[in-house]
Design an enzyme around this catalytic site. Structure first.
Site, PDB file in Angstrom:
ATOM      1  N   ARG A  75       0.814  -1.209   0.000  1.00 35.29           N
ATOM      2  CA  ARG A  75       0.000   0.000   0.000  1.00 35.29           C
ATOM      3  C   ARG A  75       0.856   1.272   0.000  1.00 35.29           C
ATOM      4  NH1 ARG A  75      -1.748   0.459   4.499  1.00 35.29           N
ATOM      5  NH2 ARG A  75      -1.029  -1.503   5.393  1.00 35.29           N
TER       6      ARG A  75
ATOM      7  N   LYS B  84      -8.841  -2.221   0.581  1.00 37.75           N
ATOM      8  CA  LYS B  84      -8.673  -1.350   1.741  1.00 37.75           C
ATOM      9  C   LYS B  84      -9.366  -0.005   1.532  1.00 37.75           C
ATOM     10  CE  LYS B  84      -6.209  -3.491   4.988  1.00 37.75           C
ATOM     11  NZ  LYS B  84      -6.608  -4.802   5.489  1.00 37.75           N
TER      12      LYS B  84
ATOM     13  N   HIS C 188     -10.753  -3.629  12.094  1.00 39.10           N
ATOM     14  CA  HIS C 188      -9.683  -4.276  11.316  1.00 39.10           C
ATOM     15  C   HIS C 188      -9.348  -5.569  12.046  1.00 39.10           C
ATOM     16  CE1 HIS C 188      -5.458  -4.127   9.350  1.00 39.10           C
ATOM     17  NE2 HIS C 188      -6.345  -4.624   8.520  1.00 39.10           N
TER      18      HIS C 188
ATOM     19  N   SER D 186      -1.542  -5.093   9.689  1.00 36.39           N
ATOM     20  CA  SER D 186      -1.046  -6.013   8.668  1.00 36.39           C
ATOM     21  C   SER D 186       0.134  -6.845   9.177  1.00 36.39           C
ATOM     22  CB  SER D 186      -0.596  -5.188   7.467  1.00 36.39           C
ATOM     23  OG  SER D 186      -0.248  -6.037   6.428  1.00 36.39           O
TER      24      SER D 186
ATOM     25  N   LYS E 160      -3.875 -12.008  11.561  1.00 30.36           N
ATOM     26  CA  LYS E 160      -5.332 -12.106  11.440  1.00 30.36           C
ATOM     27  C   LYS E 160      -5.722 -13.252  10.511  1.00 30.36           C
ATOM     28  CE  LYS E 160      -5.943  -7.905   9.805  1.00 30.36           C
ATOM     29  NZ  LYS E 160      -4.536  -7.516   9.801  1.00 30.36           N
ATOM     30  N   THR E 161      -5.139 -13.246   9.314  1.00 24.57           N
ATOM     31  CA  THR E 161      -5.522 -14.239   8.309  1.00 24.57           C
ATOM     32  C   THR E 161      -5.069 -15.639   8.733  1.00 24.57           C
ATOM     33  OG1 THR E 161      -5.373 -12.552   6.599  1.00 24.57           O
ATOM     34  CG2 THR E 161      -5.337 -14.834   5.846  1.00 24.57           C
TER      35      THR E 161
ATOM     36  N   ASP F 197     -10.267 -10.245   7.672  1.00 20.91           N
ATOM     37  CA  ASP F 197      -9.671  -8.906   7.720  1.00 20.91           C
ATOM     38  C   ASP F 197     -10.568  -7.739   8.153  1.00 20.91           C
ATOM     39  OD1 ASP F 197      -7.187  -7.496   7.211  1.00 20.91           O
ATOM     40  OD2 ASP F 197      -8.186  -6.542   5.536  1.00 20.91           O
TER      41      ASP F 197
ATOM     42  N   ARG G 137       1.286 -12.407  -2.092  1.00 16.70           N
ATOM     43  CA  ARG G 137      -0.077 -12.669  -1.627  1.00 16.70           C
ATOM     44  C   ARG G 137      -0.837 -13.655  -2.482  1.00 16.70           C
ATOM     45  NH1 ARG G 137      -2.401  -9.283   2.751  1.00 16.70           N
ATOM     46  NH2 ARG G 137      -0.882  -7.640   3.064  1.00 16.70           N
TER      47      ARG G 137
HETATM   48  N1  LIG Z   1       3.145 -16.892  15.752  1.00 15.20           N
HETATM   49  C1  LIG Z   1       2.623 -16.475  14.611  1.00 15.20           C
HETATM   50  N2  LIG Z   1       1.321 -16.161  14.524  1.00 15.20           N
HETATM   51  C2  LIG Z   1       0.799 -15.711  13.373  1.00 15.20           C
HETATM   52  N3  LIG Z   1       1.493 -15.575  12.220  1.00 15.20           N
HETATM   53  C3  LIG Z   1       2.800 -15.885  12.238  1.00 15.20           C
HETATM   54  C4  LIG Z   1       3.414 -16.343  13.426  1.00 15.20           C
HETATM   55  N4  LIG Z   1       4.702 -16.585  13.146  1.00 15.20           N
HETATM   56  C5  LIG Z   1       4.883 -16.285  11.855  1.00 15.20           C
HETATM   57  N5  LIG Z   1       3.749 -15.873  11.283  1.00 15.20           N
HETATM   58  C6  LIG Z   1       3.619 -15.420   9.872  1.00 15.20           C
HETATM   59  O1  LIG Z   1       3.260 -14.045   9.932  1.00 15.20           O
HETATM   60  C7  LIG Z   1       2.383 -13.707   8.889  1.00 15.20           C
HETATM   61  C8  LIG Z   1       1.066 -13.214   9.450  1.00 15.20           C
HETATM   62  O2  LIG Z   1       0.402 -12.630   8.386  1.00 15.20           O
HETATM   63  P1  LIG Z   1      -1.160 -12.556   8.200  1.00 15.20           P
HETATM   64  O3  LIG Z   1      -1.839 -13.677   8.887  1.00 15.20           O
HETATM   65  O4  LIG Z   1      -1.407 -12.373   6.741  1.00 15.20           O
HETATM   66  O5  LIG Z   1      -1.433 -11.194   8.968  1.00 15.20           O
HETATM   67  P2  LIG Z   1      -2.628 -10.193   8.768  1.00 15.20           P
HETATM   68  O6  LIG Z   1      -3.755 -10.951   8.182  1.00 15.20           O
HETATM   69  O7  LIG Z   1      -2.885  -9.696  10.153  1.00 15.20           O
HETATM   70  O8  LIG Z   1      -2.122  -9.129   7.856  1.00 15.20           O
HETATM   71  C9  LIG Z   1       2.179 -14.965   8.066  1.00 15.20           C
HETATM   72  O9  LIG Z   1       3.077 -14.924   7.000  1.00 15.20           O
HETATM   73  C10 LIG Z   1       2.518 -16.079   9.055  1.00 15.20           C
HETATM   74  O10 LIG Z   1       2.990 -17.224   8.418  1.00 15.20           O
HETATM   75  C1  LIG Z   2      -4.350  -5.968   2.435  1.00 19.67           C
HETATM   76  C2  LIG Z   2      -3.735  -5.596   3.493  1.00 19.67           C
HETATM   77  O1  LIG Z   2      -4.133  -6.082   4.716  1.00 19.67           O
HETATM   78  P1  LIG Z   2      -3.587  -7.184   5.690  1.00 19.67           P
HETATM   79  O2  LIG Z   2      -2.115  -7.203   5.529  1.00 19.67           O
HETATM   80  O3  LIG Z   2      -4.040  -6.701   7.022  1.00 19.67           O
HETATM   81  O4  LIG Z   2      -4.165  -8.509   5.311  1.00 19.67           O
HETATM   82  C3  LIG Z   2      -2.690  -4.592   3.410  1.00 19.67           C
HETATM   83  O5  LIG Z   2      -2.217  -4.170   4.467  1.00 19.67           O
HETATM   84  O6  LIG Z   2      -2.338  -4.174   2.286  1.00 19.67           O
HETATM   85 MN   LIG Z   3      -4.681 -10.509   6.369  1.00 22.05          MN
END
Ligand SMILES: Nc1ncnc2c1ncn2[C@@H]1O[C@H](COP(=O)(O)OP(=O)(O)O)[C@@H](O)[C@H]1O
Ligand SMILES: C=C(OP(=O)(O)O)C(=O)O
Ligand SMILES: [Mn+2]
Length: 532
Positions: free
Chosen positions: A60, A200, A219, A239, A243-244, A258, A324
Site C-alpha cells: 500500500r 482497503k 480491522h 497487517s 489475522k488471516t 480482515d 499474496r
Molecule cells: N506466531 C505467529 N502467529 C501468526 N502468524 C505468524 C506467526 N509466526 C509467523 N507468522 C507469519 O506471519 C504472517 C502473518 O500474516 P497474516 O496472517 O497475513 O497477517 P494479517 O492478516 O494480520 O495481515 C504470516 O506470513 C505467518 O505465516
Molecule cells: C491488504 C492488506 O491487509 P492485511 O495485511 O491486514 O491482510 C494490506 O495491508 O495491504
Molecule cells: Mn490478512
C-alpha cells in the site's frame, strides 16, 4: 461496446462515464481470467490460479491516500491522520482521469460490502485490469446474478493504474493517488497495481459510514466455534500480525480474515474473500491457506515461480516480502456460508512485538483492552507499506490507523460500549519476537500461538494460574498445557536479563509517551489502566 450482465439503466454512461472502449460488466471468474490472459496481464498457474506481478508497487501507499475536504466531512474526519485534498483538485483529477480512460477497455464488477443486509452497501468497482476485477470479485461479496439486473451502486471505485496524477493540479502528494470523496460517493485510484488498495479503500469507506449507524467497524479477522456461531471470536491486528493465519483454524468456522462490523445483531464480515500472505507459507503450518494456492481462480500476486513447471516458490521474496494470494471464502473448507457470527465472546488484540518484550498471551481487563486498542502497539511488516524493509515498531491506533477516517475515540467508545454490554473476555497476543528482539530472537512459533488461542477460546485458559506483569500490569498465565512454560515469560527467554529489563522499560516509556494524546479524550478507568 457493452458486454456482460448489467442493470440496463445503470451503465457507466448513466453515471456520466462515457467514451470508453469495450466495457465488460460482471464477468464471472473464467471470463475474467480469459480476458486477463488475452490482455497479457499475467499467466495461468497450476490448478488454474492466476499469476501476476504488480511492478513498482507491491504494497500500500498510505501517504498517497487522500480524503476530499468538503464541508460535510470537515468536522468528522481525523485530519491529523488523513491527508486532505481540495474538492477542486478532486474534480480536476476525475475529469483528467475520465479523459485518459477514453477508448480504453474497462471491467465493471457490481458488488456488495457487508454480509448483514441491514448494513450492506453496494460498491461498483471499475477496473482497468481484468485481474483487479477478478481480485475484487473474490474479496467483496457477490450479489446473485438476478439481482444484477436492478443493481444500483451506493459508491463507485475507479482504479486506473495507467493514469498518473499531477500533484500540482490534483492537490495530491505524488503521481500515485487514492482519493476518497464521501460527498460525490467516488473513490479514485491511480498509478498503482497493488491489488490491496482496492479492498482497503472499501474498508476505509465502511469505517467512515458505519459508526453513525451504531456499528463498530473493525480491522480484525473472525471465526466461531464449529457449528456454533454464538461462540464467536475476533482478532484485531495491523497487517502481518496474524489475522488471516490465525483465523483459518481447522477446529473453528471462519467468518472472515480482515474486516468486520459489530452491530446489535452480532458480527458480520464486510467481505466475501481473503487476502493471505504467502511468504514462507507451509502446508504443515497453514494447510487451508496453502491449499488455495492451487485452486481455480486464486489470484497469486508477486510470487516467483518456475517458468517451466509453474511451481510456486514460497521462499523467494525477491519481488516483495508482501507476496499474496486472494481467494473467495468458500476456498477455505470450514468457512461460514453466511459470514455472520454472534457477539464476540473473546476479543484478541494481536501485536507483532519486534522488541520481544510482550508475553505471547495476556488477559486484559476491559479498561486495559481499551488502552491497548487505542495504543495499537505493533510492528509494520516488511513490504506491506512502501519503504518498510524490516519490522518497524509503531503505534497504529485501532490496529489500523491507515484505514481510520474518524478520530480513534469514535471507534474506541463504540468498542467499549459493546464490550461492556456483551461481556467479552479480552486478550493481548504477541505473535512477534521471543528470546530477544528482532535480529537476536526468533518469531513466535505459530504452533505455540495456536495452542494459546485454543486454550483462550475454549475457556480453559481462564482457569490457569496468572501472574501480574510488573511492567504492563496485565495477567499472564504461568503454565498452559502443550506450551513450553519458559515461552510464557518473555524475560525467561532472553539470555541477557538486564537487556530485557532495559528494553521493557524503554517500551513502557514509549507507550506512555504515545498515550498522552488520548488522555484528554478518555474516562478515568482507562486512564487508570495506562502504563508507565
Ligand atoms: N506466531 C505467529 N502467529 C501468526 N502468524 C505468524 C506467526 N509466526 C509467523 N507468522 C507469519 O506471519 C504472517 C502473518 O500474516 P497474516 O496472517 O497475513 O497477517 P494479517 O492478516 O494480520 O495481515 C504470516 O506470513 C505467518 O505465516
Ligand atoms: C491488504 C492488506 O491487509 P492485511 O495485511 O491486514 O491482510 C494490506 O495491508 O495491504
Ligand atoms: Mn490478512
Amino acid at each position: 461496446m457493452t458486454i456482460g450482465r448489467v442493470n440496463p439503466n445503470f451503465r457507466l454512461e448513466d453515471q456520466g462515464i462515457e467514451g470508453l472502449g469495450d466495457v465488460y460488466y460482471n464477468l464471472m471468474e473464467p471470463a475474467l481470467i480469459e480476458a486477463a490472459v488475452k490482455n497479457d496481464e499475467g499467466h495461468i498457474g497450476q490448478g488454474g490460479t492466476f499469476l501476476v506481478t504488480t511492478g513498482k508497487f507491491t504494497g500500500r501507499s498510505p501517504k498517497d491516500k487522500h480524503v476530499v475536504r468538503t464541508p460535510s466531512v470537515e468536522d468528522t474526519i481525523w485530519w491529523e491522520n488523513n491527508a486532505p485534498m481540495s474538492p477542486e483538485g478532486f474534480d480536476r483529477l476525475y475529469e483528467d482521469m475520465l479523459a485518459h480512460m477514453k477508448g480504453r477497455d474497462f471491467y465493471v464488477q457490481d458488488l456488495t460490502g457487508g454480509a448483514d443486509p441491514e448494513y450492506a452497501i453496494n460498491v461498483r468497482m471499475v477496473t482497468e485490469l481484468a485481474w483487479h476485477g477478478l481480485f475484487i470479485r473474490h474479496l467483496l461479496r457477490r450479489p446473485d446474478r438476478d439481482a444484477l439486473d436492478g443493481y444500483l451502486a451506493d459508491f463507485t471505485v475507479i482504479n486506473c493504474p495507467s493514469f498518473k496524477a499531477d500533484p500540482e493540479r490534483h492537490d495530491c502528494r505524488s503521481d500515485t493517488v487514492i482519493a476518497m470523496n464521501f460527498d460525490r460517493k467516488l473513490i479514485l485510484i491511480a498509478n498503482t497495481e497493488y491489488a490491496g488498495e482496492n479492498k482497503k479503500s472499501v474498508f476505509t469507506l465502511l469505517n467512515y459510514l458505519l459508526p453513525e449507524k451504531g456499528v463498530m467497524p473493525m480491522h480484525c479477522s473472525a471465526n466461531h466455534a464449529m457449528d456454533n456461531p454464538v461462540d464467536a471470536a475476533i482478532f484485531f491486528g495491523l497487517s502481518g500480525t496474524g489475522k488471516t493465519t490465525l483465523s483459518a483454524d481447522p477446529a473453528r468456522t471462519l467468518i472472515g480474515d480482515d474486516e468486520h462490523g459489530w452491530s446489535d445483531r452480532g458480527t458480520f464480515n464486510f467481505e466475501g474473500g481473503c487476502y493471505a500472505k504467502t511468504i514462507n507459507l507451509s502446508a504443515e503450518a497453514e494447510p487451508e491457506i496453502y491449499a488455495t494456492c492451487s485452486m481455480f481462480g486464486t489470484v497469486i500476486e508477486n510470487m516467483v515461480y518456475d517458468e517451466e513447471t509453474f511451481e510456486l516458490d514460497f521462499e523467494d521474496s525477491s519481488l516483495t516480502e508482501n507476496m499474496r494470494c486472494a481467494y473467495p471464502l468458500e476456498a477455505i473448507s470450514n468457512a461460514s456460508d453466511t459470514a455472520l457470527g454472534g457477539h464476540p465472546k473473546n476479543i484478541i488484540l494481536l501485536t507483532c512485538d519486534a522488541y520481544g518484550v510482550l508475553p505471547p498471551i495476556a488477559r486484559l481487563t476491559p479498561a486495559q483492552a481499551m488502552y491497548h486498542f487505542l495504543s495499537g502497539f505493533t510492528s509494520k511488516t516488511p513490504g506491506t507499506e512502501r519503504g518498510v524493509v524490516e519490522p518497524e515498531p509503531t503505534f497504529s491506533t485501532c490496529f489500523g490507523a491507515p484505514f481510520m477516517p474518524r478520530r480513534p475515540e469514535a471507534y474506541g467508545n463504540l468498542l467499549r460500549e459493546k464490550i461492556a454490554k456483551h461481556g467479552a473476555t479480552c486478550w493481548l497476543v504477541n505473535t512477534g519476537w521471543t528470546g530477544g528482539a528482532f535480529g537476536t530472537g526468533s518469531r513466535m512459533p505459530i504452533k505455540a500461538t495456536r495452542a494459546l488461542l485454543t486454550a483462550a477460546l475454549d475457556g480453559s485458559l481462564n482457569e490457569a494460574t496468572f501472574r501480574k506483569d510488573p511492567n504492563f500490569g496485565f495477567d499472564v498465565p504461568v503454565t498452559v498445557a502443550g506450551v513450553d512454560a519458559t515461552l510464557l515469560d518473555p524475560r525467561a527467554t532472553w539470555a541477557d536479563k538486564a537487556a530485557y529489563d532495559a528494553q521493557a522499560s524503554k517500551l513502557v516509556s514509549m507507550f506512555s509517551e504515545n498515550f498522552e494524546q488520548y488522555l484528554p479524550h478518555i474516562d478515568d478507568d482507562v486512564k487508570a489502566a495506562a502504563i508507565g
